[in-house]
Design a protein around this motif. Structure first.
Motif, PDB file in Angstrom:
ATOM      1  N   ASP A 235       0.846  -1.193   0.000  1.00  0.00           N
ATOM      2  CA  ASP A 235       0.000   0.000   0.000  1.00  0.00           C
ATOM      3  C   ASP A 235       0.882   1.244   0.000  1.00  0.00           C
ATOM      4  OD1 ASP A 235      -2.303   1.431  -0.034  1.00  0.00           O
ATOM      5  OD2 ASP A 235      -2.914   0.981   2.022  1.00  0.00           O
ATOM      6  N   GLU A 236       0.383   2.313  -0.614  1.00  0.00           N
ATOM      7  CA  GLU A 236       1.142   3.583  -0.702  1.00  0.00           C
ATOM      8  C   GLU A 236       2.528   3.332  -1.306  1.00  0.00           C
ATOM      9  OE1 GLU A 236      -0.626   6.042  -0.045  1.00  0.00           O
ATOM     10  OE2 GLU A 236      -1.996   5.545   1.587  1.00  0.00           O
ATOM     11  N   VAL A 237       2.569   2.543  -2.388  1.00  0.00           N
ATOM     12  CA  VAL A 237       3.859   2.129  -2.957  1.00  0.00           C
ATOM     13  C   VAL A 237       4.677   3.317  -3.473  1.00  0.00           C
ATOM     14  CG1 VAL A 237       3.029   1.684  -5.318  1.00  0.00           C
ATOM     15  CG2 VAL A 237       4.922   0.327  -4.402  1.00  0.00           C
ATOM     16  N   ALA A 238       3.996   4.388  -3.867  1.00  0.00           N
ATOM     17  CA  ALA A 238       4.721   5.546  -4.399  1.00  0.00           C
ATOM     18  C   ALA A 238       5.506   6.283  -3.319  1.00  0.00           C
ATOM     19  CB  ALA A 238       3.750   6.493  -5.097  1.00  0.00           C
ATOM     20  N   GLU A 239       5.233   5.959  -2.054  1.00  0.00           N
ATOM     21  CA  GLU A 239       5.974   6.592  -0.957  1.00  0.00           C
ATOM     22  C   GLU A 239       7.301   5.880  -0.689  1.00  0.00           C
ATOM     23  OE1 GLU A 239       4.671   9.272   0.416  1.00  0.00           O
ATOM     24  OE2 GLU A 239       2.816   9.059  -0.731  1.00  0.00           O
ATOM     25  N   MET A 240       7.517   4.795  -1.406  1.00  0.00           N
ATOM     26  CA  MET A 240       8.739   4.009  -1.168  1.00  0.00           C
ATOM     27  C   MET A 240       9.973   4.787  -1.642  1.00  0.00           C
ATOM     28  SD  MET A 240       9.396   0.193  -2.641  1.00  0.00           S
ATOM     29  CE  MET A 240       8.325  -0.748  -1.606  1.00  0.00           C
ATOM     30  N   PRO A 241      11.038   4.831  -0.829  1.00  0.00           N
ATOM     31  CA  PRO A 241      12.241   5.549  -1.270  1.00  0.00           C
ATOM     32  C   PRO A 241      12.819   4.929  -2.557  1.00  0.00           C
ATOM     33  CG  PRO A 241      12.427   4.866   1.020  1.00  0.00           C
ATOM     34  CD  PRO A 241      11.202   4.227   0.495  1.00  0.00           C
ATOM     35  N   LEU A 242      13.488   5.755  -3.366  1.00  0.00           N
ATOM     36  CA  LEU A 242      13.987   5.297  -4.673  1.00  0.00           C
ATOM     37  C   LEU A 242      14.914   4.085  -4.552  1.00  0.00           C
ATOM     38  CD1 LEU A 242      14.573   8.639  -6.558  1.00  0.00           C
ATOM     39  CD2 LEU A 242      13.161   6.743  -7.339  1.00  0.00           C
ATOM     40  N   GLN A 243      15.750   4.088  -3.508  1.00  0.00           N
ATOM     41  CA  GLN A 243      16.686   2.975  -3.350  1.00  0.00           C
ATOM     42  C   GLN A 243      15.937   1.656  -3.155  1.00  0.00           C
ATOM     43  OE1 GLN A 243      19.238   3.242   0.070  1.00  0.00           O
ATOM     44  NE2 GLN A 243      20.072   1.212  -0.358  1.00  0.00           N
ATOM     45  N   MET A 244      14.846   1.739  -2.396  1.00  0.00           N
ATOM     46  CA  MET A 244      14.038   0.542  -2.161  1.00  0.00           C
ATOM     47  C   MET A 244      13.317   0.121  -3.434  1.00  0.00           C
ATOM     48  SD  MET A 244      14.096  -0.574   0.944  1.00  0.00           S
ATOM     49  CE  MET A 244      12.651  -1.523   0.720  1.00  0.00           C
ATOM     50  N   GLN A 245      12.953   1.125  -4.262  1.00  0.00           N
ATOM     51  CA  GLN A 245      12.274   0.804  -5.521  1.00  0.00           C
ATOM     52  C   GLN A 245      13.166  -0.074  -6.403  1.00  0.00           C
ATOM     53  OE1 GLN A 245      10.666   4.294  -7.498  1.00  0.00           O
ATOM     54  NE2 GLN A 245      10.025   5.171  -5.545  1.00  0.00           N
ATOM     55  N   THR A 246      14.481   0.205  -6.379  1.00  0.00           N
ATOM     56  CA  THR A 246      15.424  -0.593  -7.166  1.00  0.00           C
ATOM     57  C   THR A 246      15.417  -2.034  -6.671  1.00  0.00           C
ATOM     58  OG1 THR A 246      16.775   1.402  -7.180  1.00  0.00           O
ATOM     59  CG2 THR A 246      17.814  -0.606  -8.009  1.00  0.00           C
ATOM     60  N   GLN A 247      15.403  -2.187  -5.342  1.00  0.00           N
ATOM     61  CA  GLN A 247      15.389  -3.539  -4.775  1.00  0.00           C
ATOM     62  C   GLN A 247      14.090  -4.262  -5.111  1.00  0.00           C
ATOM     63  OE1 GLN A 247      16.827  -1.701  -0.929  1.00  0.00           O
ATOM     64  NE2 GLN A 247      17.505  -3.794  -0.621  1.00  0.00           N
ATOM     65  N   LEU A 248      12.997  -3.502  -5.084  1.00  0.00           N
ATOM     66  CA  LEU A 248      11.693  -4.093  -5.408  1.00  0.00           C
ATOM     67  C   LEU A 248      11.659  -4.553  -6.863  1.00  0.00           C
ATOM     68  CD1 LEU A 248       8.747  -4.755  -4.707  1.00  0.00           C
ATOM     69  CD2 LEU A 248       8.158  -2.379  -5.183  1.00  0.00           C
ATOM     70  N   LEU A 249      12.242  -3.728  -7.728  1.00  0.00           N
ATOM     71  CA  LEU A 249      12.283  -4.068  -9.157  1.00  0.00           C
ATOM     72  C   LEU A 249      12.992  -5.408  -9.354  1.00  0.00           C
ATOM     73  CD1 LEU A 249      11.595  -2.908 -11.972  1.00  0.00           C
ATOM     74  CD2 LEU A 249      13.898  -1.974 -12.039  1.00  0.00           C
ATOM     75  N   ARG A 250      14.066  -5.597  -8.598  1.00  0.00           N
ATOM     76  CA  ARG A 250      14.834  -6.849  -8.728  1.00  0.00           C
ATOM     77  C   ARG A 250      13.988  -8.034  -8.255  1.00  0.00           C
ATOM     78  NH1 ARG A 250      19.667  -8.409  -5.022  1.00  0.00           N
ATOM     79  NH2 ARG A 250      19.899 -10.569  -5.664  1.00  0.00           N
ATOM     80  N   VAL A 251      13.226  -7.842  -7.190  1.00  0.00           N
ATOM     81  CA  VAL A 251      12.363  -8.942  -6.719  1.00  0.00           C
ATOM     82  C   VAL A 251      11.342  -9.290  -7.793  1.00  0.00           C
ATOM     83  CG1 VAL A 251      10.755  -9.699  -4.919  1.00  0.00           C
ATOM     84  CG2 VAL A 251      12.619  -8.198  -4.315  1.00  0.00           C
ATOM     85  N   ILE A 252      10.801  -8.252  -8.438  1.00  0.00           N
ATOM     86  CA  ILE A 252       9.793  -8.517  -9.473  1.00  0.00           C
ATOM     87  C   ILE A 252      10.428  -9.217 -10.671  1.00  0.00           C
ATOM     88  CG2 ILE A 252       8.158  -7.447 -11.071  1.00  0.00           C
ATOM     89  CD1 ILE A 252       7.816  -5.182  -9.036  1.00  0.00           C
ATOM     90  N   GLN A 253      11.614  -8.735 -11.085  1.00  0.00           N
ATOM     91  CA  GLN A 253      12.233  -9.282 -12.295  1.00  0.00           C
ATOM     92  C   GLN A 253      12.818 -10.671 -12.064  1.00  0.00           C
ATOM     93  OE1 GLN A 253      14.852  -5.981 -13.069  1.00  0.00           O
ATOM     94  NE2 GLN A 253      13.601  -5.265 -14.767  1.00  0.00           N
ATOM     95  N   GLU A 254      13.496 -10.842 -10.937  1.00  0.00           N
ATOM     96  CA  GLU A 254      14.231 -12.101 -10.733  1.00  0.00           C
ATOM     97  C   GLU A 254      13.672 -12.936  -9.578  1.00  0.00           C
ATOM     98  OE1 GLU A 254      18.251 -10.917  -9.983  1.00  0.00           O
ATOM     99  OE2 GLU A 254      18.223  -9.482 -11.628  1.00  0.00           O
ATOM    100  N   GLY A 255      12.852 -12.315  -8.754  1.00  0.00           N
ATOM    101  CA  GLY A 255      12.327 -13.026  -7.572  1.00  0.00           C
ATOM    102  C   GLY A 255      13.402 -13.201  -6.511  1.00  0.00           C
ATOM    103  N   THR A 256      14.495 -12.415  -6.582  1.00  0.00           N
ATOM    104  CA  THR A 256      15.589 -12.607  -5.629  1.00  0.00           C
ATOM    105  C   THR A 256      15.880 -11.350  -4.808  1.00  0.00           C
ATOM    106  OG1 THR A 256      17.234 -11.945  -7.267  1.00  0.00           O
ATOM    107  CG2 THR A 256      16.769 -14.299  -7.087  1.00  0.00           C
ATOM    108  N   PHE A 257      16.458 -11.575  -3.646  1.00  0.00           N
ATOM    109  CA  PHE A 257      16.878 -10.471  -2.776  1.00  0.00           C
ATOM    110  C   PHE A 257      17.804 -11.031  -1.709  1.00  0.00           C
ATOM    111  CE2 PHE A 257      13.235 -12.399  -0.827  1.00  0.00           C
ATOM    112  CZ  PHE A 257      13.578 -12.465   0.516  1.00  0.00           C
ATOM    113  N   GLU A 258      18.458 -10.140  -0.969  1.00  0.00           N
ATOM    114  CA  GLU A 258      19.276 -10.563   0.174  1.00  0.00           C
ATOM    115  C   GLU A 258      18.736  -9.886   1.428  1.00  0.00           C
ATOM    116  OE1 GLU A 258      21.330  -9.171  -2.521  1.00  0.00           O
ATOM    117  OE2 GLU A 258      21.388 -11.178  -3.390  1.00  0.00           O
ATOM    118  N   ARG A 259      18.802 -10.589   2.539  1.00  0.00           N
ATOM    119  CA  ARG A 259      18.465  -9.943   3.817  1.00  0.00           C
ATOM    120  C   ARG A 259      19.540  -8.916   4.125  1.00  0.00           C
ATOM    121  NH1 ARG A 259      17.373 -14.933   7.973  1.00  0.00           N
ATOM    122  NH2 ARG A 259      15.432 -15.697   7.085  1.00  0.00           N
ATOM    123  N   LEU A 260      19.206  -7.902   4.891  1.00  0.00           N
ATOM    124  CA  LEU A 260      20.196  -6.904   5.296  1.00  0.00           C
ATOM    125  C   LEU A 260      21.292  -7.595   6.096  1.00  0.00           C
ATOM    126  CD1 LEU A 260      18.173  -3.821   6.609  1.00  0.00           C
ATOM    127  CD2 LEU A 260      19.124  -4.195   4.354  1.00  0.00           C
ATOM    128  N   GLY A 261      22.547  -7.289   5.758  1.00  0.00           N
ATOM    129  CA  GLY A 261      23.672  -7.841   6.508  1.00  0.00           C
ATOM    130  C   GLY A 261      23.979  -9.280   6.154  1.00  0.00           C
TER     131      GLY A 261
END
Lengths: 441, 147
Positions: A235-261
């Motif tokens: 919800d309120e996805v447009a409020e997401m900071p740009l850096q997080m948007q890049t990470q979200l894009l990767r989840v959508i494209q590849e379904g992958t991510f890393e936990r912080l740290g």
């Protein structure tokens, strides 16, 4: 002084709502009886303790209502959340919060009042069964088109972007999409991207490894991992900071991510439903939202119309909310009168359905005697140029001059008796008589 | 920026956001020791060790007991967790001298002896810093606590 305090405490203890206050260090310094009843904690157990240690809820860290008031300067009303009661039981509550200030207007504490809304959930399920489409009321073509579209996309996993002004019911549309989808039996995780500060949002969405930052004392699973094989609602996805948007894009494209740290790449299968009330094209133009992310989310766009563009639904929505509040307030209001309906239909409803719902609730609270909502029960911003004193008597169909005089004659001008027969207050009869020129004695 | 908001951010360990309101309190009330105690912790956790050390040095000269008498539970002090995480490497620090200073500061909220131990280690690595020698003097077992 001491006696005054006792009287105040007795008043607060007599409330049906749970209420507690904290000092400026967020230590509980008052806890009323209803709060004891709702949470299961006794006063002695909580007084002097930090509220976060008593309620141990995630919202204490991310959405503390008192902190929200301190930051925004505005009191919080009807915030829906959950608290952990004694015995680890989670209960849904609605709360109000305000900051207590000293004579120099400096915050010295906070007050939170809350009520258990478990019963509301029962009401909601009753109402959901009595609405058009998974709790959504809508008879206009734009709404029925949306319902058909949701049914059509039930067998796809495509991402959905719900656009619409605040209060139009975007979350209910998301619920309906999830409930009709083939992932309906899997997890449905909701995240409000505007509520969490950027540093917490990354940890919230992707999780963190032990030691990733101070206080990351153990591994924490993120919302994406939690939603694996299911659906996530951003919800309120447009409020997401740009850096997080890049990470979200990767989840959508590849379904992958890393936990912080952590450097281990995780893979998930999550369907994304996103929503926003901002003008997304404008956000892209201003550089606040990534265009590539927009196209990835906007596979199936759903535009929820503002209430002013679906006025024909207003009478149905009013009826729906009357049913809801009759159950909630144990009243038997049947309808709204013509003048009130006219005012409600013609009001521009900038806050959309949420504002209409609040308005009907306001009218319920104001309505003391009648089984109909009249225009005089509505907020002044909605009714204009209505003389409520005069209107009150006109709109009360149970009173008319001939019947009233007949009844009064029949009962030896016993106004209490006549008021009972008419189902109104004695003062209503008295005021009516005065309005037609018949004074006492 | 209110004192209460500073307290909130400190409680939820959002140290970077707690700094500004806490600094404001001290600006208005230079004798406000509770805020100073919190601010020292915030500085250590946001990479501002020099500021932390200066404020710590100022406070222990002024009122040594106010730090040593910290009740971790009633003050919701994060130092027991922080010292543990720093010592076992859960929170990583590159510079050994800075780590000793940080642990020396944070340990004083829990144990005078452990604090002195770390300041002594720091002194061996950098004997030139007069503040460290002075802190060790104050922390000596025979040092009288103030009331």
């Amino acid at each position: 002084m001491h006696e005054n305090q006792n009287i105040k405490n007795e008043i607060l203890d007599s409330l049906a709502e749970g209420l507690f206050t904290v000092d400026k260090n967020f230590k509980i310094n008052f806890f009323n009886e209803a709060a004891e009843r709702i949470t299961g904690f006794k006063k002695a157990e909580v007084l002097g303790k930090f509220c976060k240690n008593v309620f141990q809820s995630d919202f204490c860290l991310a959405e503390c209502p008192i902190a929200r008031v301190l930051e925004s300067g505005r009191s919080v009303y009807d915030l829906k959340t959950r608290i952990i009661c004694k015995g680890a039981q989670h209960i849904p509550i609605k709360l109000n919060a305000a900051v207590l200030k000293n004579s120099d207007s400096q915050p010295v504490g906070g007050v939170v009042s809350f009520r258990d809304v478990s019963y509301d959930s029962t009401i909601e399920s009753y109402l959901r069964d009595n609405t058009n489409f998974f709790g959504i009321v809508g008879h206009t073509k734009t709404m029925t088109d949306i319902f058909h579209l949701i049914e059509e996309i039930a067998y796809t996993d495509a991402n959905v972007l719900i656009l619409g002004e605040t209060g139009t019911g975007k979350e209910m549309i998301a619920d309906a999409i999830q409930k009709t989808s083939k992932r309906r039996k899997e997890k449905f995780i909701k995240v409000n991207c505007s509520v969490l500060p950027p540093n917490l949002l990354a940890s919230e969405l992707f999780g963190h490894a032990k030691g990733a930052f101070t206080d990351a004392v153990k591994d924490r699973i993120g919302r994406f991992e939690l939603a694996d094989r299911g659906t996530i609602f951003l919800d309120e996805v447009a409020e997401m900071p740009l850096q997080m948007q890049t990470q979200l894009l990767r989840v959508i494209q590849e379904g992958t991510f890393e936990r912080l740290g952590e450097s281990i790449t995780k893979k998930v299968d999550v369907r994304i439903i996103a929503a926003t009330n901002v003008n997304i094209k404008e956000a892209i133009r201003d550089g606040n939202f990534r265009e590539d992310l927009y196209y990835r989310l906007n596979v199936i766009p759903i535009v929820v119309p503002p209430l002013r563009e679906r006025k024909d639904d207003i009478p149905f929505l009013i009826k729906h909310f009357i049913q809801k509040f009759n159950l909630l307030y144990n009243k038997e209001i049947k309808d709204v009168d013509d003048e009130a309906l006219n005012a409600l239909v013609n009001y521009p409803w900038q806050g959309n359905i949420r504002e209409l719902e609040n308005t009907i609730e306001y009218a319920f609270i104001r309505n003391k005697d009648l089984n109909k909502i009249t225009s005089c029960c509505l907020p002044a911003s909605i009714i204009q140029n209505v003389d409520c004193r005069e209107n009150f008597y006109k709109s009360d169909t149970r009173i008319n001059t001939t019947n009233l005089i007949e009844l009064l004659n029949k009962h030896q001008w016993n106004k209490t008796k006549v008021a009972q027969i008419l189902g109104v207050n004695r003062t209503t009869v008295w005021r009516y008589l005065k309005s037609i020129g018949i004074e006492e004695n | 920026m209110s004192e209460m908001l500073g307290n909130y951010h400190f409680l939820v360990r959002n140290y970077s956001l707690a700094i500004k309101p806490l600094e404001k309190i001290i600006e208005g009330e230079p004798g406000e020791k509770k805020a100073k105690k919190k601010l020292i912790v915030c500085y250590t956790q946001t990479g501002q060790l020099e500021k932390a050390l200066n404020l710590f040095y100022e406070l222990i000269r002024e009122d040594f007991d106010c730090i040593i008498n910290t009740n971790p539970e009633s003050e919701d002090c994060p130092c027991p967790h922080l010292t543990k995480d720093l010592e076992c490497g859960l929170i990583e620090r590159d510079d050994e001298y800075e780590l000793d200073i940080e642990l020396g500061i944070l340990w004083l909220y829990c144990s005078k002896e452990k604090s002195a131990e770390y300041f002594c280690k720091a002194q061996k690595l950098n004997p030139a810093d007069k503040r460290i020698s002075s802190i060790i003097e104050i922390l000596k077992p025979e040092s009288k606590t103030q009331n």
